[in-house]
Scaffold this active site. Sequence first.
Site, PDB file in Angstrom:
ATOM      1  N   CYS A  22       0.844  -1.197   0.000  1.00 21.34           N
ATOM      2  CA  CYS A  22       0.000   0.000   0.000  1.00 21.34           C
ATOM      3  C   CYS A  22       0.881   1.249   0.000  1.00 21.34           C
ATOM      4  O   CYS A  22       2.111   1.171   0.072  1.00 21.34           O
ATOM      5  CB  CYS A  22      -0.918   0.019   1.225  1.00 21.34           C
ATOM      6  SG  CYS A  22      -0.012   0.069   2.791  1.00 21.34           S
ATOM      7  N   CYS A  25       3.322   1.584   2.840  1.00 16.45           N
ATOM      8  CA  CYS A  25       4.580   0.844   2.669  1.00 16.45           C
ATOM      9  C   CYS A  25       5.574   1.687   1.883  1.00 16.45           C
ATOM     10  O   CYS A  25       6.771   1.741   2.213  1.00 16.45           O
ATOM     11  CB  CYS A  25       4.339  -0.471   1.938  1.00 16.45           C
ATOM     12  SG  CYS A  25       3.216  -1.610   2.773  1.00 16.45           S
ATOM     13  N   CYS A  89      45.885 -14.293 -16.218  1.00 15.05           N
ATOM     14  CA  CYS A  89      46.681 -14.308 -14.987  1.00 15.05           C
ATOM     15  C   CYS A  89      45.859 -13.776 -13.822  1.00 15.05           C
ATOM     16  O   CYS A  89      44.726 -13.323 -13.990  1.00 15.05           O
ATOM     17  CB  CYS A  89      47.951 -13.477 -15.151  1.00 15.05           C
ATOM     18  SG  CYS A  89      47.615 -11.726 -15.417  1.00 15.05           S
ATOM     19  N   CYS A  92      44.501 -10.257 -14.146  1.00 13.58           N
ATOM     20  CA  CYS A  92      43.258 -10.160 -14.921  1.00 13.58           C
ATOM     21  C   CYS A  92      42.055 -10.366 -14.005  1.00 13.58           C
ATOM     22  O   CYS A  92      41.056  -9.651 -14.104  1.00 13.58           O
ATOM     23  CB  CYS A  92      43.233 -11.203 -16.029  1.00 13.58           C
ATOM     24  SG  CYS A  92      44.594 -11.084 -17.208  1.00 13.58           S
ATOM     25  N   ASP A 512      25.217 -36.458  15.293  1.00 12.90           N
ATOM     26  CA  ASP A 512      23.884 -36.781  15.778  1.00 12.90           C
ATOM     27  C   ASP A 512      23.812 -38.309  15.832  1.00 12.90           C
ATOM     28  O   ASP A 512      24.541 -38.989  15.099  1.00 12.90           O
ATOM     29  CB  ASP A 512      22.845 -36.205  14.808  1.00 12.90           C
ATOM     30  CG  ASP A 512      21.467 -36.761  15.071  1.00 12.90           C
ATOM     31  OD1 ASP A 512      20.991 -36.640  16.205  1.00 12.90           O
ATOM     32  OD2 ASP A 512      20.879 -37.351  14.138  1.00 12.90           O
ATOM     33  N   ASP A 710      21.323 -35.534   9.997  1.00 11.50           N
ATOM     34  CA  ASP A 710      20.462 -35.885   8.866  1.00 11.50           C
ATOM     35  C   ASP A 710      19.049 -35.353   8.965  1.00 11.50           C
ATOM     36  O   ASP A 710      18.332 -35.322   7.974  1.00 11.50           O
ATOM     37  CB  ASP A 710      20.391 -37.408   8.732  1.00 11.50           C
ATOM     38  CG  ASP A 710      19.516 -38.028   9.823  1.00 11.50           C
ATOM     39  OD1 ASP A 710      19.688 -37.638  11.002  1.00 11.50           O
ATOM     40  OD2 ASP A 710      18.668 -38.873   9.503  1.00 11.50           O
ATOM     41  N   ASP A 714      18.367 -31.195  12.986  1.00 11.35           N
ATOM     42  CA  ASP A 714      19.822 -31.029  12.932  1.00 11.35           C
ATOM     43  C   ASP A 714      20.242 -29.794  12.141  1.00 11.35           C
ATOM     44  O   ASP A 714      21.400 -29.380  12.206  1.00 11.35           O
ATOM     45  CB  ASP A 714      20.487 -32.258  12.285  1.00 11.35           C
ATOM     46  CG  ASP A 714      20.334 -33.511  13.128  1.00 11.35           C
ATOM     47  OD1 ASP A 714      20.351 -33.386  14.366  1.00 11.35           O
ATOM     48  OD2 ASP A 714      20.181 -34.595  12.552  1.00 11.35           O
TER      49      ASP A 714
END
Length: 912
Positions: A22, A25, A89, A92, A512, A710, A714
Amino acid sequence: MDAQNPAVNGETLDFNVRGMTCASCVAHVEKALAHTPGVTSASVNLATERAKVALAPGATVAALVKSVSDAGYEPVIEAIELGVGGMTCASCVAHVEKALRGVPGVIDARVNLATERASVRALAGPGLAERLRAAIVAAGYEPRGIEAGAGAEDRERARRNEEMRALQWRLVFAAIFAAPVFALEMGAHVIPGFHDWEMAAIGHEMVRHISFLCASIVLFGPGLVFFLKGVPALLRGQPDMNALVATGTLSAYLYSVVATFLPQLLPEGAVHVYYEASVVIVTLILFGRYLEARAKGRTSEAIRALARLQPKTARVERDNQILDVDIDDVRVGDIVLVRPGERIPTDGVVTEGASHVDESMVTGEPEPVAKKPGAAVTGATVNGSGAFSFRATRVGADTTLAGIIRMVEQAQGAKLPIQALVDRVTAVFVPAVFAVAALTFVVWMLIGPEPRLTYALVNAVAVLIIACPCAMGLATPAAIMTGTGRAAELGVLFRKGEALQTLREATLIAFDKTGTLTFGKPRLTDLVAARGDEENELLRLAASVEAQSEHPVGAALVVAAKDRDLALAPCADFKSIAGMGVTGLVERKTLAIGAERFMATLGVDATPFSEKAAALADDGKTPLYISVDGRLSAILSVADELKPTSRAAIDALHAMGVRTAMITGDDARTARAIAKRLGIDEVVAGVLPEGKVAEVERLREANKIAFVGDGVNDAPALAAADAGIAIGTGTDIAIEAADVVLMSGDLAKVPTALAISHATMRNIKQNLFWAFGYNALLIPVAAGALYPVNGMTLSPMLGAAAMALSSVFVLSNALRLRRFQPPGLAREDAAVETREQLKEIKEEAMTTFSVKEMTCNKCVSHVTKAVQAVEPGAEVKVDLATGRVDVTPSPRDAEALAKAITEAGYPAQVAA
């Protein structure tokens, strides 16, 4: 404009902002931008979702991003990959990075010499890509698009091959015309009597004229590229390798031209020509670049090998027809047919048929995996002897193979922390070489022996030619490319190249437990009811509650109840408390199942089972309790089987000098029992999911830590560790949070990842030592530092040869990583032998049928269904041309199976 560098006065920046809904904002964003230091004005358009700001000196992209983010909106940040041609190189690389960071809105830019790619993060806005390309052009280099699609790798390789052929022709052309100059000028030094013959047969003046003609052809033919790139770079004040070569060779050439045609302009005794130096320098450097181009192509061999795994076509069933379509034309939902021995075109789920699939390209595991309806298949894996069809679920850039290639490419384009030293040196290296060359010329002119001008020129040119930023620029990226490529072949994906260094520095690896050290599928091992309670009834009630849970422990109770043929009841008011347990109402009884700490929070006394709990924990089992209506009713235990490779992985890490830890929610006694079986050094038990990050942070205080996990819970710990290692068979969230992904669930890949990290970092340090040591040693020699000691000076030709070989040495050293073998890894020949043995075993357990009247793939499908109706899970291989049908394993009643195939409409009999 760099994230840290101030903007140019009067600069404007136009970028996208998300989250505005709006006019209010718009006002918030404008106000936030207007109060940002260095912003002179700001206007925001809600319809286009764009902000336009006028900047004064002092404004930075980082400040703009922070202002918009703090206001509660999202500045859109775009990641762009660009190819960059013409880089030779490390200087560059520095020039291109500087040019890209000078583009308004750029947050960061990284350029990789080995891959010839630039990775840019910038505020998204109109014309961003065009402005980036324009910056590359302005810096003197060539912007290129990144090839995409099924044939992208082939097209990219064709382009590289074309460039290599052009370089090869320039080299041959230069060598042809350099050879007579070298022979005429240097023959007298190596062949007795050559000088007298040369003067008599050709003459002094003619020799110089021939040398002048050939040298002109070489310098302004094959060698013109050095001048076209080096002179503009010099004029821009950003000299590179080409500028060094152009200046050195042109100096020797022009001096020789003056000595040939205007000798009276030179001091007496200084009338010498150096045509041979200029042409041999150009030829040797072209030779070095040719070898370098070949070696650079080999560093990306892993990417090409992965890309080649993708089939070019797929057999798709559409409108009741079987069509061979281009792989790019396969759509999600298509039914794809796979014949025996074929590569699977894309990812999907098996709908009909069965087979075994070699998934070693994904997991690194050689043993084929059984596939039947409902099983997932991965594109580019190899089908065995069966035939099946599957529904495509991911195609194109969304496939597992495309994701692997993306990960490897991103890792190969990364800059390690160790690269910061190289960047600081190369930023001033070439200008410093020019300064040393100028100083060399002045010193020799002031205090050198006669002919001073000759000595001054030769030694200054030697300094210019021998300097080698090429080796510096290739030292790190070449090793990263080769190391990460080899890791991918071994089933280890470095999602972030930086992990190569952080993992190398790890002194503690924490694991774990559930799903990482164990299979993550607990089973009920013990159930002891309190006096007066019936075990099966308690299990039925507990399983009725746990049926609502997604926890592996709950699944173990449900499976145990079904194994005892116990009928589960509906559960109401189910609640799950993470890390504690579950509660629910079953048949008007309030049940709670969980750990001792959960019972304590409910006011249930678990001490009557304390001795039993201690015995279970000492046996490595997790004790849990059941309470009914607030009364302790039973103790039970579940055990999660350890993966067979867990102990070997821990032992391998200890052999590498790395300590290990386990972080688990189990009680301390159970955790210690498991750790003892595995040989783990440190145990952190009773940790709730949200407590893993705190424990990782605590362990980081005294260690460089890598965390292996996993699951979803975790992910925060994987992100918090110095290096996060995810099990590839785990959740997508864990994989996204990790730095390294193990494509299989085999923990032996953890020491593999650590070993290749060590090997790659060792290789990088060797390369950097050579690159820096080479220059530190030979530049002073080229300047004439040894002349007062032993009268030695370094020929520019030798300098050119040494410079060319330095880059080849660095690349050759990096390529050694392609032969890397981690400790304990089975050799390829052993893996092949194992596969052959498996094949022989399968053939021995196979029955062959002779089947008639099969005419098309529909017939194949019907026969396959008929076989699997009698022998569920059997692998069926059908050869339409010969009518041969192989069934593995051999059916229990071959004649009955032949009858079933015949009844399906295809006369069959057991083959002799």
